[in-house]
Design a protein around this motif. Structure first.
Motif, mmCIF file in Angstrom:
data_model
loop_
_atom_site.group_PDB
_atom_site.id
_atom_site.type_symbol
_atom_site.label_atom_id
_atom_site.label_comp_id
_atom_site.label_asym_id
_atom_site.label_seq_id
_atom_site.Cartn_x
_atom_site.Cartn_y
_atom_site.Cartn_z
ATOM 1 N N PHE A 227 0.978 -1.092 0.061
ATOM 2 C CA PHE A 227 0.042 0.262 -0.088
ATOM 3 C C PHE A 227 0.787 1.367 0.084
ATOM 4 O O PHE A 227 0.622 2.218 -0.777
ATOM 5 N N LEU A 228 1.863 1.323 0.850
ATOM 6 C CA LEU A 228 2.747 2.372 0.955
ATOM 7 C C LEU A 228 3.538 2.619 -0.236
ATOM 8 O O LEU A 228 4.015 3.843 -0.632
ATOM 9 N N THR A 229 3.784 1.654 -0.858
ATOM 10 C CA THR A 229 4.692 1.745 -2.296
ATOM 11 C C THR A 229 3.831 2.125 -3.512
ATOM 12 O O THR A 229 4.344 2.869 -4.289
ATOM 13 N N CYS B 243 -7.241 5.239 8.751
ATOM 14 C CA CYS B 243 -7.715 6.355 7.636
ATOM 15 C C CYS B 243 -8.286 7.756 8.599
ATOM 16 O O CYS B 243 -7.764 8.803 7.954
ATOM 17 N N TYR B 244 -8.781 7.498 9.514
ATOM 18 C CA TYR B 244 -9.256 8.602 10.365
ATOM 19 C C TYR B 244 -7.950 9.180 10.806
ATOM 20 O O TYR B 244 -7.843 10.704 10.832
ATOM 21 N N CYS C 64 -2.851 14.635 9.377
ATOM 22 C CA CYS C 64 -2.223 15.086 8.187
ATOM 23 C C CYS C 64 -0.851 14.669 8.255
ATOM 24 O O CYS C 64 -0.095 15.026 7.254
ATOM 25 N N ARG C 65 -0.521 13.405 8.745
ATOM 26 C CA ARG C 65 0.629 12.734 8.561
ATOM 27 C C ARG C 65 0.677 11.605 7.449
ATOM 28 O O ARG C 65 -0.460 11.119 7.209
ATOM 29 N N PRO C 66 1.814 11.809 6.601
ATOM 30 C CA PRO C 66 1.987 10.726 5.598
ATOM 31 C C PRO C 66 1.560 9.282 6.261
ATOM 32 O O PRO C 66 1.842 9.031 7.433
ATOM 33 N N PHE C 67 0.902 8.465 5.441
ATOM 34 C CA PHE C 67 0.905 7.010 5.949
ATOM 35 C C PHE C 67 2.159 6.405 6.384
ATOM 36 O O PHE C 67 2.037 5.812 7.371
#
Length: 212
Positions: free
Chosen positions: A39-41, A98-99, A105-108
């Motif tokens: 997901f992050l990639t 997700c919330y 506002c942090r990146p995942f």
């Protein structure tokens, strides 16, 4: 704090990310940590962070999984779409994270580097019936404990540079670098030219130097 999208989309975004992780783990048999790495990639994480409605609400969680797997492994998911009625720990994890991403506002990547997906799944029994504020408080504490250093200090050390070496390469004075690393000056308020010089010297994105 300006969030990437309004809370009008948040309900649907949370459901989609919950179904996404649920489907990936429980229908496609992908380990949670492996799927989050994918997901992050993939482009999906960035699209959620930027508030792209085509991803937040325009695709189902199952469709999101198919996009992620195709992008990262160039393979197709063979499992049929399945939206579970009972909400699993994996669903709650996607829903809650997700919330938190929207809220903070942090990146995942920033979130999952500090708190693994399996750690969040482990919170299910104690937090899934609590107000979401309890989850955000827990995540804030864990992330604060993990990120004791500033992002600039971490990037500099990862690059194998001293403060003096960074100053020489970037053209930003040692004193200014020290103030940012000691949090005496707010790097989020720095001039764009300063951030650009530091990011170029460290071979990272400007966003990687921000504090959240």
């Amino acid at each position: 704090m300006t969030r990437a999208y309004s809370d009008d989309y948040l309900y649907y975004a949370q459901k989609n990310m919950g179904h996404m992780l649920d489907f990936a783990v429980n229908s496609c048999d992908i380990e949670p940590d492996k799927f989050i790495a994918m997901f992050l990639t993939s482009s999906v994480a960035e699209q959620f962070e930027s508030g792209n409605s085509a991803y937040l609400t325009g695709m189902s969680g199952c469709e999101l999984v198919r996009v992620i797997v195709k992008e990262t492994t160039d393979t197709e998911i063979t499992a049929e779409d399945n939206i579970y009625i009972d909400k699993s720990p994996e669903y709650w994890t996607g829903w809650a994270v997700c919330y938190y991403q929207w809220y903070s506002c942090r990146p995942f990547k920033n979130i999952f580097d500090a708190v693994s997906v399996n750690t969040v799944i482990g919170m299910y029994n104690t937090l899934h019936e609590a107000d979401i504020s309890k989850f955000t408080e827990t995540m804030d504490k864990l992330i604060s404990d993990f990120y004791k250093e500033t992002a600039l200090a971490r990037q500099r050390k990862n690059a194998g540079m001293t403060q003096s070496e960074l100053a020489e390469v970037s053209g930003v004075s040692v004193r200014i670098i020290q103030k940012y690393e000691q949090k005496k000056n707010d790097i989020n308020s720095a001039k764009v030219s300063t951030l650009l010089s530091l990011s170029k010297a460290l071979h990272c994105k400007i966003e990687d130097l921000m504090e959240y």
